[in-house]
Scaffold this motif. Structure first.
Motif, mmCIF file in Angstrom:
data_model
loop_
_atom_site.group_PDB
_atom_site.id
_atom_site.type_symbol
_atom_site.label_atom_id
_atom_site.label_comp_id
_atom_site.label_asym_id
_atom_site.label_seq_id
_atom_site.Cartn_x
_atom_site.Cartn_y
_atom_site.Cartn_z
ATOM 1 N N VAL A 41 0.841 -1.199 0.000
ATOM 2 C CA VAL A 41 0.000 0.000 0.000
ATOM 3 C C VAL A 41 0.875 1.248 0.000
ATOM 4 O O VAL A 41 1.957 1.263 0.601
ATOM 5 N N PRO A 42 0.452 2.317 -0.680
ATOM 6 C CA PRO A 42 1.277 3.521 -0.798
ATOM 7 C C PRO A 42 1.716 4.110 0.538
ATOM 8 O O PRO A 42 2.846 4.586 0.669
ATOM 9 N N ALA A 43 0.833 4.083 1.542
ATOM 10 C CA ALA A 43 1.176 4.684 2.841
ATOM 11 C C ALA A 43 2.359 3.971 3.487
ATOM 12 O O ALA A 43 3.212 4.605 4.114
ATOM 13 N N VAL A 44 2.417 2.650 3.352
ATOM 14 C CA VAL A 44 3.542 1.887 3.893
ATOM 15 C C VAL A 44 4.764 2.060 3.009
ATOM 16 O O VAL A 44 5.883 2.275 3.489
ATOM 17 N N ARG A 45 4.547 1.983 1.710
ATOM 18 C CA ARG A 45 5.669 2.073 0.760
ATOM 19 C C ARG A 45 6.373 3.429 0.844
ATOM 20 O O ARG A 45 7.600 3.513 0.701
#
Length: 285
Positions: A100-104
């Motif tokens: 997911v973008p938030a983690v990445r």
């Protein structure tokens, strides 16, 4: 670079560069159900409140992070933002698509590329023979397999001899093993079989084994499990007992499909004949 090589490289980096006392490792394999989410969340909470090192940050290593659902990945965010947990996620998938973008956005992506011939020579010259031998013992089973079982044995024997001889003369059995691997027909059928088996065994309670294959070594086991003695195959024609060997719901399901090479085509015919002899019918289409 294949999955096992990535893991070996990352594990070496982790061991060499980090204090082992502050490393906690978590293997993640297909966490999807609510109970598994709860267990995973408890694990992270345990790390957060770990009393032994209350003032120290932790390394959270998640193997095959792409198997985590998007919702579960979101559980990582507060721990990443607190900076008490540093995430190392290992994946063979494209992280742009699977994370997911938030983690990445809170991680840095490192790509492990395949070693070139010059890299391999450098490794050998530096004396890392055990690492090369270990790979030569594993690769034939993974990529050649049933396509050429005899050469698999020859390659592993050559790798073992290289380890016994030592450098620099070990280069000859290593060349022998490498050339055999390159020239041999390839299979890869094990991966397909394993993926299907892994999927079908996620919920074993829904697919009990046949009664004759259940555990019967303890007292009253027949009453508890419903188990019975299986037919002795050595007392049957061709030493094959005509009885069900598959879990409930998977009777007649075919798992092995031969690759396009001569040896596997022969084994496939044997596989199909064996099934028809035991069950009296062909595999379901």
């Amino acid at each position: 670079m294949d999955k096992s090589a990535q893991k070996e490289s990352l594990e070496w980096i982790r061991k060499e560069s980090l204090d082992p006392n502050c490393v906690r490792s978590l293997a993640c394999h297909g966490i999807e159900e609510k109970t598994e989410v709860f267990k995973f969340y408890k694990c992270l909470t345990f790390l957060w409140h770990f009393n032994t090192y209350p003032h120290q940050s932790f390394i959270l290593l998640i193997d095959e992070i792409h198997r985590m659902t998007k919702n579960i990945q979101d559980y990582l965010l507060p721990y990443l933002e607190s900076e008490q947990v540093m995430l190392i996620g290992v994946t063979t998938e494209n992280p742009i698509m699977s994370i997911v973008p938030a983690v990445r956005s809170r991680c840095q992506i490192f790509e492990f590329k395949a070693l070139s011939d010059q890299n391999i020579l450098t490794v050998l010259k530096n004396g890392d023979l055990p690492s090369v031998v270990r790979r030569l013992r594993e690769i034939p089973y993974t990529y050649i397999g049933l396509a050429n079982p005899e050469q698999v044995t020859q390659i592993v024997v050559a790798a073992n001899q290289a380890e016994k001889i030592g450098m620099p003369k070990a280069t000859y059995p290593l060349m022998f093993a490498t050339m055999l691997m390159c020239l041999s027909p390839k299979s890869g059928s094990f991966d397909q079989v394993w993926e299907q088996l892994d999927q079908d065994t996620q919920y074993p309670g829904q697919h009990p084994m046949p009664r004759g294959l259940r555990d019967m070594h303890y007292k009253h086991s027949e009453e508890i499990t419903g188990g019975v003695l299986i037919e002795n195959p050595f007392e049957q024609p061709f030493q094959i007992a005509k009885q069900n060997y598959m879990p409930k719901g998977f009777e007649g399901k075919r798992y092995y499909f031969a690759k396009d090479n001569l040896n596997e085509k022969k084994l496939e015919q044997q596989y199909l004949k064996l099934h028809k002899y035991i069950y009296g019918q062909d595999y379901k289409k």
